[in-house]
Design a protein around this motif. Structure first.
Motif, PDB file in Angstrom:
ATOM      1  N   ALA A   3      -5.503   0.590  -5.202  1.00 42.53           N
ATOM      2  CA  ALA A   3      -6.741   1.133  -4.438  1.00 42.53           C
ATOM      3  C   ALA A   3      -7.691   1.424  -5.158  1.00 42.53           C
ATOM      4  O   ALA A   3      -7.754   1.352  -6.743  1.00 42.53           O
ATOM      5  CB  ALA A   3      -6.217   2.640  -4.147  1.00 42.53           C
ATOM      6  N   PRO A   4      -8.869   1.147  -4.762  1.00 44.83           N
ATOM      7  CA  PRO A   4     -10.179   1.398  -5.634  1.00 44.83           C
ATOM      8  C   PRO A   4     -10.164   2.647  -6.601  1.00 44.83           C
ATOM      9  O   PRO A   4      -9.595   3.813  -6.227  1.00 44.83           O
ATOM     10  CB  PRO A   4     -11.233   1.430  -4.593  1.00 44.83           C
TER      11      PRO A   4
ATOM     12  N   ARG B 104       1.624  11.547  -9.845  1.00 43.24           N
ATOM     13  CA  ARG B 104       1.143  12.696  -9.449  1.00 43.24           C
ATOM     14  C   ARG B 104       1.728  14.047  -9.967  1.00 43.24           C
ATOM     15  O   ARG B 104       1.367  15.049 -10.552  1.00 43.24           O
ATOM     16  CB  ARG B 104       1.530  12.635  -7.756  1.00 43.24           C
TER      17      ARG B 104
ATOM     18  N   VAL C  97      10.166   0.259  -0.670  1.00 41.00           N
ATOM     19  CA  VAL C  97       8.879   0.799  -0.790  1.00 41.00           C
ATOM     20  C   VAL C  97       8.932   2.413  -1.292  1.00 41.00           C
ATOM     21  O   VAL C  97       8.289   2.501  -2.355  1.00 41.00           O
ATOM     22  CB  VAL C  97       7.985   0.608   0.487  1.00 41.00           C
ATOM     23  N   ASP C  98       9.987   2.843  -0.818  1.00 40.91           N
ATOM     24  CA  ASP C  98      10.149   4.291  -1.142  1.00 40.91           C
ATOM     25  C   ASP C  98      10.667   4.366  -2.898  1.00 40.91           C
ATOM     26  O   ASP C  98      10.053   5.004  -3.538  1.00 40.91           O
ATOM     27  CB  ASP C  98      11.245   5.038  -0.513  1.00 40.91           C
TER      28      ASP C  98
ATOM     29  N   PHE D 261      -0.052   4.357  -0.261  1.00 42.16           N
ATOM     30  CA  PHE D 261      -0.417   5.448   0.590  1.00 42.16           C
ATOM     31  C   PHE D 261      -0.024   5.297   2.338  1.00 42.16           C
ATOM     32  O   PHE D 261       0.032   6.362   2.867  1.00 42.16           O
ATOM     33  CB  PHE D 261      -1.882   5.503   0.609  1.00 42.16           C
ATOM     34  N   THR D 262       0.218   4.281   2.624  1.00 42.75           N
ATOM     35  CA  THR D 262       0.766   4.111   3.982  1.00 42.75           C
ATOM     36  C   THR D 262       2.111   3.536   4.202  1.00 42.75           C
ATOM     37  O   THR D 262       2.786   3.608   5.508  1.00 42.75           O
ATOM     38  CB  THR D 262      -0.341   3.077   4.690  1.00 42.75           C
ATOM     39  N   GLY D 263       2.654   2.820   3.230  1.00 43.78           N
ATOM     40  CA  GLY D 263       3.866   2.043   3.256  1.00 43.78           C
ATOM     41  C   GLY D 263       3.625   0.778   3.799  1.00 43.78           C
ATOM     42  O   GLY D 263       4.551  -0.121   4.170  1.00 43.78           O
ATOM     43  N   GLU D 264       2.384   0.230   4.234  1.00 45.12           N
ATOM     44  CA  GLU D 264       2.101  -1.139   4.768  1.00 45.12           C
ATOM     45  C   GLU D 264       2.039  -2.121   3.725  1.00 45.12           C
ATOM     46  O   GLU D 264       1.988  -1.959   2.717  1.00 45.12           O
ATOM     47  CB  GLU D 264       0.850  -1.004   5.335  1.00 45.12           C
TER      48      GLU D 264
ATOM     49  N   ASP E 263       8.506  13.090  -2.086  1.00 49.89           N
ATOM     50  CA  ASP E 263       7.781  13.017  -3.172  1.00 49.89           C
ATOM     51  C   ASP E 263       8.053  13.872  -4.281  1.00 49.89           C
ATOM     52  O   ASP E 263       7.359  13.830  -5.157  1.00 49.89           O
ATOM     53  CB  ASP E 263       6.118  13.411  -2.571  1.00 49.89           C
TER      54      ASP E 263
ATOM     55  N   ARG F  97       7.571   3.471  -4.742  1.00 49.04           N
ATOM     56  CA  ARG F  97       6.784   5.023  -4.910  1.00 49.04           C
ATOM     57  C   ARG F  97       7.342   5.836  -5.747  1.00 49.04           C
ATOM     58  O   ARG F  97       6.568   6.610  -6.554  1.00 49.04           O
ATOM     59  CB  ARG F  97       6.767   5.565  -3.548  1.00 49.04           C
TER      60      ARG F  97
ATOM     61  N   ASN G  34       0.834  -1.193  -0.053  1.00 47.47           N
ATOM     62  CA  ASN G  34       0.019   0.027   0.225  1.00 47.47           C
ATOM     63  C   ASN G  34       0.885   1.386  -0.029  1.00 47.47           C
ATOM     64  O   ASN G  34       1.535   1.673   0.995  1.00 47.47           O
ATOM     65  CB  ASN G  34      -0.784   0.027   1.192  1.00 47.47           C
TER      66      ASN G  34
END
Lengths: 601, 601
Positions: A339-340, A328, A316-317, A37-40, A281, A320, A35
């Protein structure tokens, strides 16, 4: 075309698929979802409908699941593999792969690159609007997202070289209307931007008026010039080579596309640069230029991510940076996350630090499996591919002899000298050379070779001659229609006979690279599409390119990682200091043409 | 209007100001610049031209400065104060401040809020398109950025209440054309969205087709419903009250606007929720609804940031949530950072954890200093402010008497019962009540009070009666035209005479809040602009609102932090379970009207 936005008629059905009142097209079960958005990272299932993610089912907080499992028409058991978004290349010239867009897709899609933000700058310099439209047309039905930026600087250095096209604001505005045109490609003419040159101001104005993404190109800019460049409109830069450059650019609000091309490997510096920054980011990743062998052996964006991780970035970074950050920055609101509502561009991989996709999906369709394409590419076939863009007259040996203003004795001659065998940085030096019967005699000077750039676009026979020193080639002739950025025909040669031999071969191929020695062709690499690209399968092309590199090494370029670029960069009129174009020798720093025989100007 | 994009004619001059070939309008010297791209804080100077930042001069790496100092027409010595971007409120109803946009600006600009993303939902329910156009028009020339979202759910619960307007896709499309209309405001009708109701589907489609920002509102949604809501288009949510809700929403790619309104304080939960997340960029901050006294005493977005820091967020993260994150989520590419090309909306403050701006600048203009406005507001004066929106007939005492279907004895009566004195959650309960001479007699029941909602928009005299139990009011009558979301006239009363007294007073004021006991007005708060807002100076209004709260506490609402909302929320047809509208009593969960006397239906 793979839709990048949910089609209005599919939207409610996607909502229903999320709610479970409608079956998903596909459910990926038992994946380790990353994920962004959270890094999880947690186990879960992903439901896909009409190419978009409808629902992600997981239990990251360990609360126990209460939902009914997702129902789908098809199911994939991920077996605990990591699920990440497809990788996005923030800046790439497909032409540098020497592959047509379809072949390029075949080569990189299995490595996990699902979206490329392309800049058809090279082919645009060859054939203008028609060429950009070709790149757009043939990528329309590919199983990969080709998002196009409109080349902003065609030619790169107006007045000092002649390319096959010149883009002014009219051409830019026309091309910005293409369906998958995102914005403006790397604004290379930063001196023009800072000076407020009419061409660049108008081009930027057109992109700004449309609220389009503007990609930058700002090598070595810092301080006031960097701020001025950013204020002028460009948002990003992929030319940061040093730690300091990366730090200063991110501070100034520039998105740094850290580049790991075949020639320039800047990711390590970029990762070092952001080590003490609280936020990442503004950092993305890109390939810019990767040659065929590099793609087939090292990989594509997965190799860039790997390099970022090796350089110290958290995996994960790094992912991203190669997905969500890029999406973005370019305003691609449906790309870059699991994600949905996001596009189902997905990779299943056993390893996050060294991504070798078990499966690659684009818009919910399985397109590659274990490094091999599964999707079938429709045969391309476009009229542009049949056009011979090598329009050159005067390829007999005598056409490669340079007349000298004296008959005998010596003459002071301006020579392009390479600083070393690895970099393409050059300077001018004056040499006192021997003249025999009205021609220079360099037979006793193995460090010197002839060079010529022949305009291949206008058919006007325009050619610029020069002498190169310490370039590395010790014998024979090497010619190429890959010659940045105008891609005229460049030949470096020991004698006119070998030059003629190479020229004839390249004309016969309709473009490409050729080597000769002793009036015999040693190796040829046909690049008939615009003189830059081949329709050969990637493996065949990479093998041919590898053979060509071997031959070039035999001719003297043994120290270079990529000898193909040695000749192709002789013409690159934006790199200091001494270059050759079809108009003659160029002093890049002074931005003026210089004569070969300074005493006879 | 303060430009949010660099005007094309200013662009080259801004470039020149950055380069130093042109003087800046203003240079802020010696500031501790908070760089939100890196998280660094370093001393430097900022040059501003035409409202935008031209250049930031600092030496974050301690390399020594080589640039000439910035030259400016004006200079501000920041004396080492922190320099941060102006705060952005991600979601606010200005009407809840009871101030007109100009007065609101006067109140919040000195606290550091320089941009508000407003939803004129309340006034839209009163006067429709005209009201939204009014809010847009009167904010045009204010020294603060008022960016408007078009109310998406007018009325909130169609068919169960009558507001002054009904927005269908035509009204939405019309209002999206307003100059400062960013997108669609909180899509409250999430059941309609999930069911695919025609109205909501069409409204979302219009916003999606224009690529507009869509603000969500998804209280308690999780799992499949949350995914479905996100897939339908809305991107954000400000209704997350629990840690779990925040976590689930961020995982689903929703931007969580953590809210710290006068009534709902959710920032602490939001900050706890993200404690173990690697990334925070899906978190923003907002005020939603803040009443006058709260704004004047606690503050505005600076108070929300303070609360976030107290709750455990790093101050720079908290500021980022209140600036850059919001700007990015809403697509505002020139807001939220101190960097070249960004709008010069800036705050100088001595403390990052407790922001009390020494200076506030908007577009490079000093607008507030040490908590006081410096900018002069042009006197507003708009024809809309003269319209009396309280169109009510039948305000004699006899009009507030409820006829009963029996003459004597008892009758089973459905009553709205409050669960406690603090929350606005209610249920229905049946009571056997005494009837005398054809009317209910509640004189022996201090726990019961009458309630009426009178339509004030259509002038049709439509009214719904009810009885409330344990609401808190022990005597007298309390009336208000602030009555969410239709803002009809609501009165809670002990006897018809007091109700008539209050009704006449509110009609005379053209809207507002009034309390009476013993047929005498105790306190009145005129809100003549749409029955919701006042043109009084903020301090005067806040004092009057404070007096009103005192009186309401005297009448029984002593335990409530904000007794004004006790009556205003009785009508809020989206909060469970038992509500009153002009059409009668509403079972919110079942979404149907229920009779007062169930045996005589």
């Amino acid at each position: 075309v793979i839709p990048i936005r949910i089609e209005p008629q599919d939207r409610q059905a996607l909502v229903e698929a999320a709610l479970g009142v409608r079956k998903c097209d596909l459910v990926i079960e038992n994946a380790r979802i990353v994920n962004l958005f959270t890094g999880e990272i947690y186990l879960g299932d992903v439901g896909i409908y009409a190419g978009f993610i409808a629902h992600v089912q997981g239990d990251p907080d360990g609360l126990g699941r209460s939902e009914e499992p997702l129902a789908g028409i098809q199911h994939i058991d991920a077996g605990g593999l990591f699920l990440i978004p497809g990788l996005i290349d923030a800046h790439v010239h497909i032409e540098s792969s020497m592959m047509t867009p379809a072949r390029f897709t075949e080569a990189v899609l299995p490595t996990g690159t699902t979206t490329v933000i392309t800049d058809p700058h090279e082919i645009a310099n060859v054939a203008g609007v028609e060429a950009v439209e070709y790149m757009h047309a043939v990528s329309a039905d590919l199983p990969m997202r080709h998002l196009l930026l409109v080349p902003s600087c065609v030619p790169s250095v107006p007045g000092k070289e002649q390319s096959g096209a010149a883009f002014n604001v009219q051409e830019i505005e026309h091309l910005l209307q293409l369906e998958r045109a995102l914005g403006l490609a790397e604004v290379m003419d930063y001196p023009g931007v800072l000076r407020g040159d009419r061409r660049m101001v108008n081009i930027l104005k057109a992109a700004l008026a449309g609220g389009r993404f503007i990609q930058g190109h700002a090598p070595f800019l810092s301080g006031r010039e960097l701020s001025a460049y950013r204020a002028a409109g460009p948002l990003s830069d992929h030319e940061s080579r040093t730690i300091q450059e990366v730090r200063d650019k991110i501070r100034a609000g520039i998105v740094v596309d850290a580049r790991e091309s075949s020639g320039s490997r800047n990711v390590e510096a970029a990762v070092s640069a952001v080590g003490d920054f609280r936020y990442l980011d503004q950092l993305t990743l890109c390939t810019d230029d990767r040659e065929p062998e590099d793609i087939l052996t090292a990989g594509h964006m997965n190799d860039v991510v790997r390099k970022a991780v090796i350089s110290g970035l958290h995996p994960v970074d790094a992912i991203r940076c190669a997905t969500l950050h890029t999406a973005r920055a370019a305003g691609l609101s449906t790309l870059g996350a699991v994600a949905p509502g996001y596009a189902a561009d997905l990779i299943l991989t056993a390893d996050l630090e060294d991504i070798r996709p078990e499966m690659v999906l684009v818009a919910g369709q399985l397109v590659a499996k274990q490094g091999t394409m599964v999707a079938t590419l429709k045969p391309a076939g476009h009229p542009f591919e049949q056009i011979n863009t090598v329009d050159v007259q005067g390829i007999r040996a005598e056409d490669f002899r340079v007349p000298v203003p004296v008959t005998h004795g010596t003459v002071k001659t301006r020579v392009i000298v390479y600083r070393d065998l690895l970099s393409s940085t050059t300077d001018f030096v004056d040499e006192e050379l021997t003249v025999r019967n009205g021609y220079l005699d360099i037979t006793g000077r193995p460090d010197l070779k002839w060079a010529v750039v022949i305009n291949r676009h206008a058919g006007n026979g325009q050619r610029g001659f020069g002498l190169v020193k310490n370039m590395g080639i010790v014998r024979g002739a090497v010619g190429s229609t890959v010659a940045h950025d105008c891609h005229n025909l460049v030949i470096v040669y020991d004698n006119p006979e070998n030059a003629a031999c190479v020229a004839a071969d390249i004309v016969a191929m309709g473009g490409g690279i050729s080597c000769a020695a002793d009036q015999r062709i040693l190796e040829r690499l046909p690049l008939p599409v615009g003189g830059l690209m081949s329709t050969w399968p990637p493996a065949k092309l990479a093998a041919a390119a590898a053979r060509m590199k071997c031959v070039m090494r035999d001719l003297g370029l043994q120290e270079m990682k990529n000898p193909l670029l040695r000749v192709a960069f002789l013409t690159l009129a934006v790199i200091p200091n001494a270059k050759l174009t079809d108009l003659g020798m160029l002093d890049v720093t002074a931005q003026k043409m210089v004569p070969m025989f300074p005493e006879y100007q």
